[in-house]
Design a protein around this motif. Structure first.
Motif, PDB file in Angstrom:
ATOM      1  N   ILE A   1      -1.694   3.474  -4.528  1.00 46.35           N
ATOM      2  CA  ILE A   1      -1.660   2.215  -5.277  1.00 46.35           C
ATOM      3  C   ILE A   1      -1.719   1.046  -4.302  1.00 46.35           C
ATOM      4  N   LEU A   2      -2.604   0.103  -4.579  1.00 48.39           N
ATOM      5  CA  LEU A   2      -2.655  -1.182  -3.884  1.00 48.39           C
ATOM      6  C   LEU A   2      -2.119  -2.257  -4.833  1.00 48.39           C
TER       7      LEU A   2
ATOM      8  N   MET B   1      -3.783  -1.643  -8.448  1.00 48.36           N
ATOM      9  CA  MET B   1      -4.960  -0.794  -8.515  1.00 48.36           C
ATOM     10  C   MET B   1      -4.605   0.612  -8.053  1.00 48.36           C
ATOM     11  N   ALA B   2      -4.926   1.624  -8.861  1.00 43.67           N
ATOM     12  CA  ALA B   2      -4.714   3.028  -8.496  1.00 43.67           C
ATOM     13  C   ALA B   2      -6.054   3.644  -8.113  1.00 43.67           C
ATOM     14  N   TYR B   3      -6.071   4.324  -6.976  1.00 47.16           N
ATOM     15  CA  TYR B   3      -7.274   5.016  -6.496  1.00 47.16           C
ATOM     16  C   TYR B   3      -6.973   6.514  -6.520  1.00 47.16           C
TER      17      TYR B   3
ATOM     18  N   VAL C   1     -17.909   7.163  18.580  1.00 49.86           N
ATOM     19  CA  VAL C   1     -18.470   6.122  17.718  1.00 49.86           C
ATOM     20  C   VAL C   1     -18.704   6.694  16.331  1.00 49.86           C
ATOM     21  N   SER C   2     -18.182   6.002  15.320  1.00 53.78           N
ATOM     22  CA  SER C   2     -18.344   6.455  13.948  1.00 53.78           C
ATOM     23  C   SER C   2     -19.772   6.202  13.482  1.00 53.78           C
ATOM     24  N   PRO C   3     -20.486   7.238  13.022  1.00 54.92           N
ATOM     25  CA  PRO C   3     -21.850   7.018  12.534  1.00 54.92           C
ATOM     26  C   PRO C   3     -21.824   6.226  11.233  1.00 54.92           C
ATOM     27  N   SER C   4     -22.904   5.514  10.992  1.00 52.87           N
ATOM     28  CA  SER C   4     -22.955   4.645   9.820  1.00 52.87           C
ATOM     29  C   SER C   4     -23.017   5.424   8.519  1.00 52.87           C
ATOM     30  N   ASP C   5     -23.401   6.705   8.595  1.00 54.04           N
ATOM     31  CA  ASP C   5     -23.539   7.472   7.361  1.00 54.04           C
ATOM     32  C   ASP C   5     -22.322   8.343   7.069  1.00 54.04           C
ATOM     33  N   VAL C   6     -21.172   8.094   7.690  1.00 56.23           N
ATOM     34  CA  VAL C   6     -19.962   8.853   7.369  1.00 56.23           C
ATOM     35  C   VAL C   6     -19.567   8.543   5.930  1.00 56.23           C
ATOM     36  N   PRO C   7     -19.513   9.537   5.055  1.00 57.17           N
ATOM     37  CA  PRO C   7     -19.219   9.248   3.651  1.00 57.17           C
ATOM     38  C   PRO C   7     -17.757   8.860   3.470  1.00 57.17           C
ATOM     39  N   PRO C   8     -17.474   7.919   2.576  1.00 60.60           N
ATOM     40  CA  PRO C   8     -16.089   7.547   2.311  1.00 60.60           C
ATOM     41  C   PRO C   8     -15.395   8.632   1.492  1.00 60.60           C
ATOM     42  N   ILE C   9     -14.078   8.543   1.416  1.00 62.58           N
ATOM     43  CA  ILE C   9     -13.319   9.457   0.576  1.00 62.58           C
ATOM     44  C   ILE C   9     -13.498   9.007  -0.866  1.00 62.58           C
ATOM     45  N   GLU C  10     -14.115   9.850  -1.669  1.00 64.18           N
ATOM     46  CA  GLU C  10     -14.490   9.446  -3.014  1.00 64.18           C
ATOM     47  C   GLU C  10     -13.305   9.512  -3.970  1.00 64.18           C
ATOM     48  N   GLY C  11     -13.325   8.594  -4.953  1.00 63.07           N
ATOM     49  CA  GLY C  11     -12.273   8.570  -5.944  1.00 63.07           C
ATOM     50  C   GLY C  11     -12.655   7.649  -7.088  1.00 63.07           C
ATOM     51  N   LYS C  12     -11.778   7.549  -8.068  1.00 63.54           N
ATOM     52  CA  LYS C  12     -12.009   6.639  -9.190  1.00 63.54           C
ATOM     53  C   LYS C  12     -10.878   5.617  -9.252  1.00 63.54           C
ATOM     54  N   ILE C  13     -11.215   4.416  -9.740  1.00 68.46           N
ATOM     55  CA  ILE C  13     -10.290   3.286  -9.731  1.00 68.46           C
ATOM     56  C   ILE C  13      -9.824   2.970 -11.144  1.00 68.46           C
TER      57      ILE C  13
ATOM     58  N   PHE D   1       0.870  -1.177   0.000  1.00 64.56           N
ATOM     59  CA  PHE D   1       0.000   0.000   0.000  1.00 64.56           C
ATOM     60  C   PHE D   1       0.906   1.225   0.000  1.00 64.56           C
ATOM     61  N   SER D   2       0.847   2.033  -1.048  1.00 66.74           N
ATOM     62  CA  SER D   2       1.836   3.100  -1.247  1.00 66.74           C
ATOM     63  C   SER D   2       1.728   4.236  -0.229  1.00 66.74           C
ATOM     64  N   TRP D   3       0.581   4.372   0.453  1.00 67.01           N
ATOM     65  CA  TRP D   3       0.424   5.448   1.438  1.00 67.01           C
ATOM     66  C   TRP D   3       0.522   4.941   2.875  1.00 67.01           C
ATOM     67  N   GLN D   4       1.018   3.753   3.086  1.00 63.85           N
ATOM     68  CA  GLN D   4       1.073   3.188   4.430  1.00 63.85           C
ATOM     69  C   GLN D   4       1.828   4.106   5.383  1.00 63.85           C
TER      70      GLN D   4
END
Length: 522
Positions: free
Chosen positions: A69-70, A115-117, A96-108, A54-57
């Motif tokens: 990159i994964l 895989m590049a995100y 506690v993380s709410p269930s509706d926390v949006p993910p960080i959006e991107g394209k694959i 994982f390139s951002w580890q």
């Protein structure tokens, strides 16, 4: 008879050797291995796919980092990876993380097992982030739905701290460069008390700041002896292409350019931090006036171009825009080089977009109005607004769909007055639309001497408000008009991406610290 004895003893000797313990062990090992190989051939490889790299580890990510990159151990089912990949902020312990926390959006996108995100917008600063992938399956040729489920993967990375620098106005902080880490709620004085900082720009790594400063005694006497320095911030953010940058103590000064023979005026630092351009005038010969370039680890050298006014280095770090005569010239950063382009209708350049493909410029009209133009590298010139007031500054949002501008409007009355305000300018408004592209965000008191700075993640604006008075010989803090700066205050304006021209309510800025001239660190 002897011959017969020899022939009969040979098998006996071989049999005894064959029955040695080491031979029996070797035979057993061969049989076991053969059985295992047979089982594998019959049942297939039962090891599970996994993420190898994982390139951002554990790295610190800035707005300049746009993709990670994964790398997988096996070819993966693309749809299953996309459906199961989650990138979310790590909330403080106990929250506690709410269930509706949006993910960080991107394209694959894929290249074999890699895989590049690519992020759709800069990562918000001041947070830790978690990458999770479980339930994804390997790719089996000719089979869409089945495949071995991968080993669960979880990793973390960090965004840089939300930090900015400014010039102090009170007590021992007066005239000194100060770093404020908003994430850590920590303030650090960077420059010594005998220097009065005039202007500054941070380096892309946030580890250093380039600044111009005058000796405090010379400043009080009105002597123009400003020199260029760098100072360390003490911040260390290992980027994806770094292993472990060296940690430095904050406040370490280095002289970059003295003022012995030349008076140093305005300056600019290239986006990659490798080039400084300074406007200088010879103390003995005022006709010797122009731009100088200081490469990293190199000696200052004059560019020998036609003298001009305000200038900006382009994002490519290889050219600059200079106001010259009745237009703006685009010059290469080479001595005696011919201009790359000349835009005759504009009198001032305000800012470049991050990719360098667009810029904002000001046209001074014959009817005493001013127009803000968006100019791109394809030669398109679009007028965004026209005003009887002033266009002080504009900065592109990271998505390059919005401009945040400091403008003024002319107030009718017996005396000439201008009222400043901060506005968002929508760059996607259709030319024939009746909707105005300009949305005022904050109306400020009657004061033009305001500095604006947009955070690298595009989520907040910093601006200052200063009070001035006529200068006396003992005043060291002065603005560009020569007035003494009596007090100053920094303000933080959170930005809402949902703002449109129809939004009726203005945003509410938050007071921060005494000071002026704020700059976010990259």
């Amino acid at each position: 008879m002897p011959t017969l004895i020899v022939e009969m003893s040979a098998p006996t000797v071989l049999s005894k050797k064959f029955l040695q313990p080491i031979d029996r062990l070797a035979l057993i090992i061969m049989v076991v291995l053969s059985l295992l190989i047979g089982i594998v051939l019959l049942t297939g490889d039962t090891t599970r796919p996994r993420v190898r790299d994982f390139s951002w580890q554990d790295k610190y990510i800035s707005a300049e980092d746009t993709a990670f990159i994964l790398t997988f151990s096996r070819p993966m089912n693309h749809a299953s990876v996309k459906a199961n990949l989650k990138i979310t902020p790590v909330l403080p312990e106990g929250e506690v993380s709410p269930s509706d926390v949006p993910p960080i959006e991107g394209k694959i996108s894929w290249a074999g097992r890699k895989m590049a995100y690519t992020l759709l917008s800069p990562i918000p600063y001041g947070n830790d982030y978690q990458v999770q992938l479980q339930g994804a399956k390997e790719k089996i040729p000719g089979v869409e739905e089945t495949g071995t489920v991968m080993e669960p993967f979880q990793a973390t990375f960090h965004s840089r701290d939300r930090a900015f620098a400014y010039i102090g106005v009170e007590g021992e902080e007066q005239g000194r460069l100060i770093l404020y880490n908003l994430t850590q709620q920590q303030k650090t004085l960077l420059t010594p008390a005998d220097l009065v900082v005039l202007d500054f720009q941070p380096y892309p790594g946030s580890d250093r700041i380039l600044f111009s400063a005058n000796d405090r005694q010379n400043q009080a006497k009105g002597l123009l002896t400003a020199q260029l320095y760098t100072v360390t911030t003490g911040l260390s953010f290992p980027s994806p292409d770094q292993r472990s940058p060296s940690q430095q103590t904050p406040g370490k000064l280095d002289l970059v350019l003295d003022s012995q023979n030349y008076q140093n005026l305005q300056f600019d630092l290239s986006r990659d931090g490798q080039i400084i351009v300074v406007q200088r005038v010879n103390r003995e010969d005022p006709a010797d006036f122009g731009l100088w370039m200081i490469p990293a680890d190199g000696e200052p050298q004059p560019l020998e171009n036609q003298p001009g006014g305000e200038f900006l280095i382009a994002p490519d770090s290889a050219s600059l825009a200079v106001a010259q005569g009745q237009g703006v010239a685009i010059l290469p950063l080479n001595a005696d080089a011919e201009p790359l382009d000349f835009l005759p209708k504009f009198g001032q350049i305000l800012s470049f977009a991050r990719d360098g493909a667009s810029a904002t410029m000001v046209k001074f009209n014959t009817d005493y109005t001013r127009s803000l133009f968006l100019v791109n590298n394809q030669g398109t010139e679009e007028e965004l607004l026209r005003t009887t007031g002033s266009i002080v500054n504009c900065e592109f949002a990271p998505n390059e769909e919005t401009l945040y501008c400091l403008l003024t409007q002319l107030i009718q009355g017996e005396e000439y007055r201008e009222e400043p305000f901060i506005a968002a300018v929508n760059l996607n408004t259709e030319p024939d639309s009746e909707e105005s592209p300009v949305k005022p965000l904050v109306v400020l008191p009657e004061q033009r001497d305001i500095q604006l700075s947009l955070s690298p993640d595009g989520l907040a604006l910093l601006f200052d408000q200063v009070a001035t008075r006529p200068a006396s010989p003992i005043d060291s803090l002065r603005n560009d008009e020569g007035q003494a700066i009596a007090t100053g205050r920094l303000w933080l304006l959170p930005l809402d991406e949902s703002i449109t021209s129809e939004t009726p309510v203005q945003l509410q800025p938050e007071p921060l610290l005494p000071g002026f001239l704020p700059h976010w660190l990259p």
